[in-house]
Write a protein that holds these residues in place. Structure first.
Motif, PDB file in Angstrom:
ATOM      1  N   ILE A  70       0.903  -1.228   0.030  1.00 29.81           N
ATOM      2  CA  ILE A  70       0.050  -0.082  -0.047  1.00 29.81           C
ATOM      3  C   ILE A  70       0.841   1.261   0.061  1.00 29.81           C
ATOM      4  O   ILE A  70       0.571   2.166  -0.789  1.00 29.81           O
ATOM      5  N   PHE A  71       1.752   1.399   0.828  1.00 29.48           N
ATOM      6  CA  PHE A  71       2.705   2.542   0.857  1.00 29.48           C
ATOM      7  C   PHE A  71       3.455   2.799  -0.340  1.00 29.48           C
ATOM      8  O   PHE A  71       3.753   3.557  -0.892  1.00 29.48           O
ATOM      9  N   LEU A  72       4.057   1.491  -0.943  1.00 32.59           N
ATOM     10  CA  LEU A  72       4.732   1.505  -2.327  1.00 32.59           C
ATOM     11  C   LEU A  72       3.918   2.171  -3.206  1.00 32.59           C
ATOM     12  O   LEU A  72       4.168   3.022  -4.144  1.00 32.59           O
ATOM     13  N   THR A  73       2.634   1.773  -3.374  1.00 33.64           N
ATOM     14  CA  THR A  73       1.666   2.068  -4.416  1.00 33.64           C
ATOM     15  C   THR A  73       0.922   3.451  -4.485  1.00 33.64           C
ATOM     16  O   THR A  73       0.685   4.221  -5.102  1.00 33.64           O
ATOM     17  N   TYR A  74       0.344   3.589  -3.091  1.00 32.31           N
ATOM     18  CA  TYR A  74      -0.640   4.708  -2.922  1.00 32.31           C
ATOM     19  C   TYR A  74       0.258   6.045  -2.041  1.00 32.31           C
ATOM     20  O   TYR A  74      -0.329   7.063  -1.990  1.00 32.31           O
ATOM     21  N   ASP A  75       1.292   5.722  -1.331  1.00 36.82           N
ATOM     22  CA  ASP A  75       2.032   6.933  -0.656  1.00 36.82           C
ATOM     23  C   ASP A  75       2.685   7.600  -1.730  1.00 36.82           C
ATOM     24  O   ASP A  75       3.932   7.511  -1.956  1.00 36.82           O
ATOM     25  N   THR A  76       1.972   8.430  -2.455  1.00 40.75           N
ATOM     26  CA  THR A  76       2.632   9.032  -3.527  1.00 40.75           C
ATOM     27  C   THR A  76       3.775  10.147  -3.446  1.00 40.75           C
ATOM     28  O   THR A  76       4.486  10.360  -4.352  1.00 40.75           O
ATOM     29  N   ASN A  77       3.759  10.653  -2.244  1.00 44.72           N
ATOM     30  CA  ASN A  77       5.031  11.526  -1.858  1.00 44.72           C
ATOM     31  C   ASN A  77       6.017  11.063  -1.231  1.00 44.72           C
ATOM     32  O   ASN A  77       6.936  11.646  -0.711  1.00 44.72           O
ATOM     33  N   ASN A  78       5.831   9.781  -0.997  1.00 42.31           N
ATOM     34  CA  ASN A  78       6.685   8.650  -0.179  1.00 42.31           C
ATOM     35  C   ASN A  78       7.263   9.450   1.140  1.00 42.31           C
ATOM     36  O   ASN A  78       8.325   9.347   1.471  1.00 42.31           O
ATOM     37  N   ASP A  79       6.214   9.970   1.841  1.00 40.00           N
ATOM     38  CA  ASP A  79       6.531  10.438   3.405  1.00 40.00           C
ATOM     39  C   ASP A  79       6.441   9.613   4.456  1.00 40.00           C
ATOM     40  O   ASP A  79       6.446   9.858   5.355  1.00 40.00           O
ATOM     41  N   LEU A  87      -5.768   7.231   1.065  1.00 43.80           N
ATOM     42  CA  LEU A  87      -6.887   6.342   1.478  1.00 43.80           C
ATOM     43  C   LEU A  87      -7.993   6.223   0.656  1.00 43.80           C
ATOM     44  O   LEU A  87      -8.332   4.815   0.253  1.00 43.80           O
ATOM     45  N   TYR A  88      -8.312   7.330   0.354  1.00 43.36           N
ATOM     46  CA  TYR A  88      -9.560   7.347  -0.667  1.00 43.36           C
ATOM     47  C   TYR A  88      -9.270   6.572  -1.903  1.00 43.36           C
ATOM     48  O   TYR A  88     -10.105   5.738  -2.481  1.00 43.36           O
ATOM     49  N   LEU A  89      -8.205   6.406  -2.260  1.00 48.00           N
ATOM     50  CA  LEU A  89      -7.850   6.068  -3.667  1.00 48.00           C
ATOM     51  C   LEU A  89      -7.793   4.507  -3.272  1.00 48.00           C
ATOM     52  O   LEU A  89      -8.015   3.845  -4.515  1.00 48.00           O
ATOM     53  N   ILE A  90      -7.371   4.148  -2.017  1.00 49.47           N
ATOM     54  CA  ILE A  90      -7.623   2.547  -1.854  1.00 49.47           C
ATOM     55  C   ILE A  90      -8.907   2.014  -1.822  1.00 49.47           C
ATOM     56  O   ILE A  90      -9.224   0.899  -2.259  1.00 49.47           O
ATOM     57  N   LEU A  91      -9.722   2.635  -1.244  1.00 44.97           N
ATOM     58  CA  LEU A  91     -10.864   2.194  -0.941  1.00 44.97           C
ATOM     59  C   LEU A  91     -12.064   2.661  -1.969  1.00 44.97           C
ATOM     60  O   LEU A  91     -11.893   3.895  -2.763  1.00 44.97           O
ATOM     61  N   ASN A  92     -13.102   1.880  -2.189  1.00 47.04           N
ATOM     62  CA  ASN A  92     -13.985   2.118  -3.054  1.00 47.04           C
ATOM     63  C   ASN A  92     -15.278   3.111  -2.336  1.00 47.04           C
ATOM     64  O   ASN A  92     -16.166   2.475  -1.966  1.00 47.04           O
ATOM     65  N   VAL A  93     -15.031   4.328  -2.593  1.00 40.90           N
ATOM     66  CA  VAL A  93     -16.035   5.285  -1.680  1.00 40.90           C
ATOM     67  C   VAL A  93     -17.080   5.949  -2.656  1.00 40.90           C
ATOM     68  O   VAL A  93     -16.708   6.332  -3.875  1.00 40.90           O
ATOM     69  N   GLU A  94     -18.259   5.777  -2.337  1.00 39.93           N
ATOM     70  CA  GLU A  94     -19.431   6.187  -3.307  1.00 39.93           C
ATOM     71  C   GLU A  94     -19.585   7.616  -3.070  1.00 39.93           C
ATOM     72  O   GLU A  94     -19.135   8.066  -2.005  1.00 39.93           O
TER      73      GLU A  94
END
Length: 112
Positions: A70-79, A87-94
């Motif tokens: 998850i951190f490799l894929t979604y932590d876009t600024n590597n902080d 987190l929104y990008l990970i979960l399917n939020v309606e």
């Protein structure tokens, strides 16, 4: 006494309502930093695995691998932290208010 899994009160099959998403965020951002650090993401994924497992168990090696991915894929600024938007990008939020949000650009101190 057995502690009830926080995620068991949510319908996590399919899309998650944006109100539930915010409640989940608030629960797992335990230090109220506005970010989810590795330990907070681990707690979230552990509960998620337990919630989706027939025996209510979570294999720690699997959870740790998932956290790293998850951190490799979604932590876009590597902080080393996940933002609400990440987190929104990970979960399917309606019906999300996040659909129209673009990432906030960092400002230089001179601009403030």
């Amino acid at each position: 006494m057995v502690e009830k899994n926080f995620l068991s009160k949510f319908q996590l099959e399919g899309q998650i309502h944006s109100k539930d998403f915010i409640e989940i965020w608030m629960h797992y951002d335990t230090d109220r930093s506005g970010f989810m650090e590795e330990d907070e993401v681990t707690a979230f994924l552990t509960d998620l695995c337990k919630n989706n497992s027939p025996g209510g168990e979570a294999e720690s090696d699997l959870v740790n691998q998932a956290v790293q991915q998850i951190f490799l894929t979604y932590d876009t600024n590597n902080d080393g932290q996940l933002t609400l938007n990440e987190l929104y990008l990970i979960l399917n939020v309606e019906d999300s208010v996040f659909n129209d949000m673009s990432p906030v650009e960092e400002m230089e101190s001179e601009e403030i």
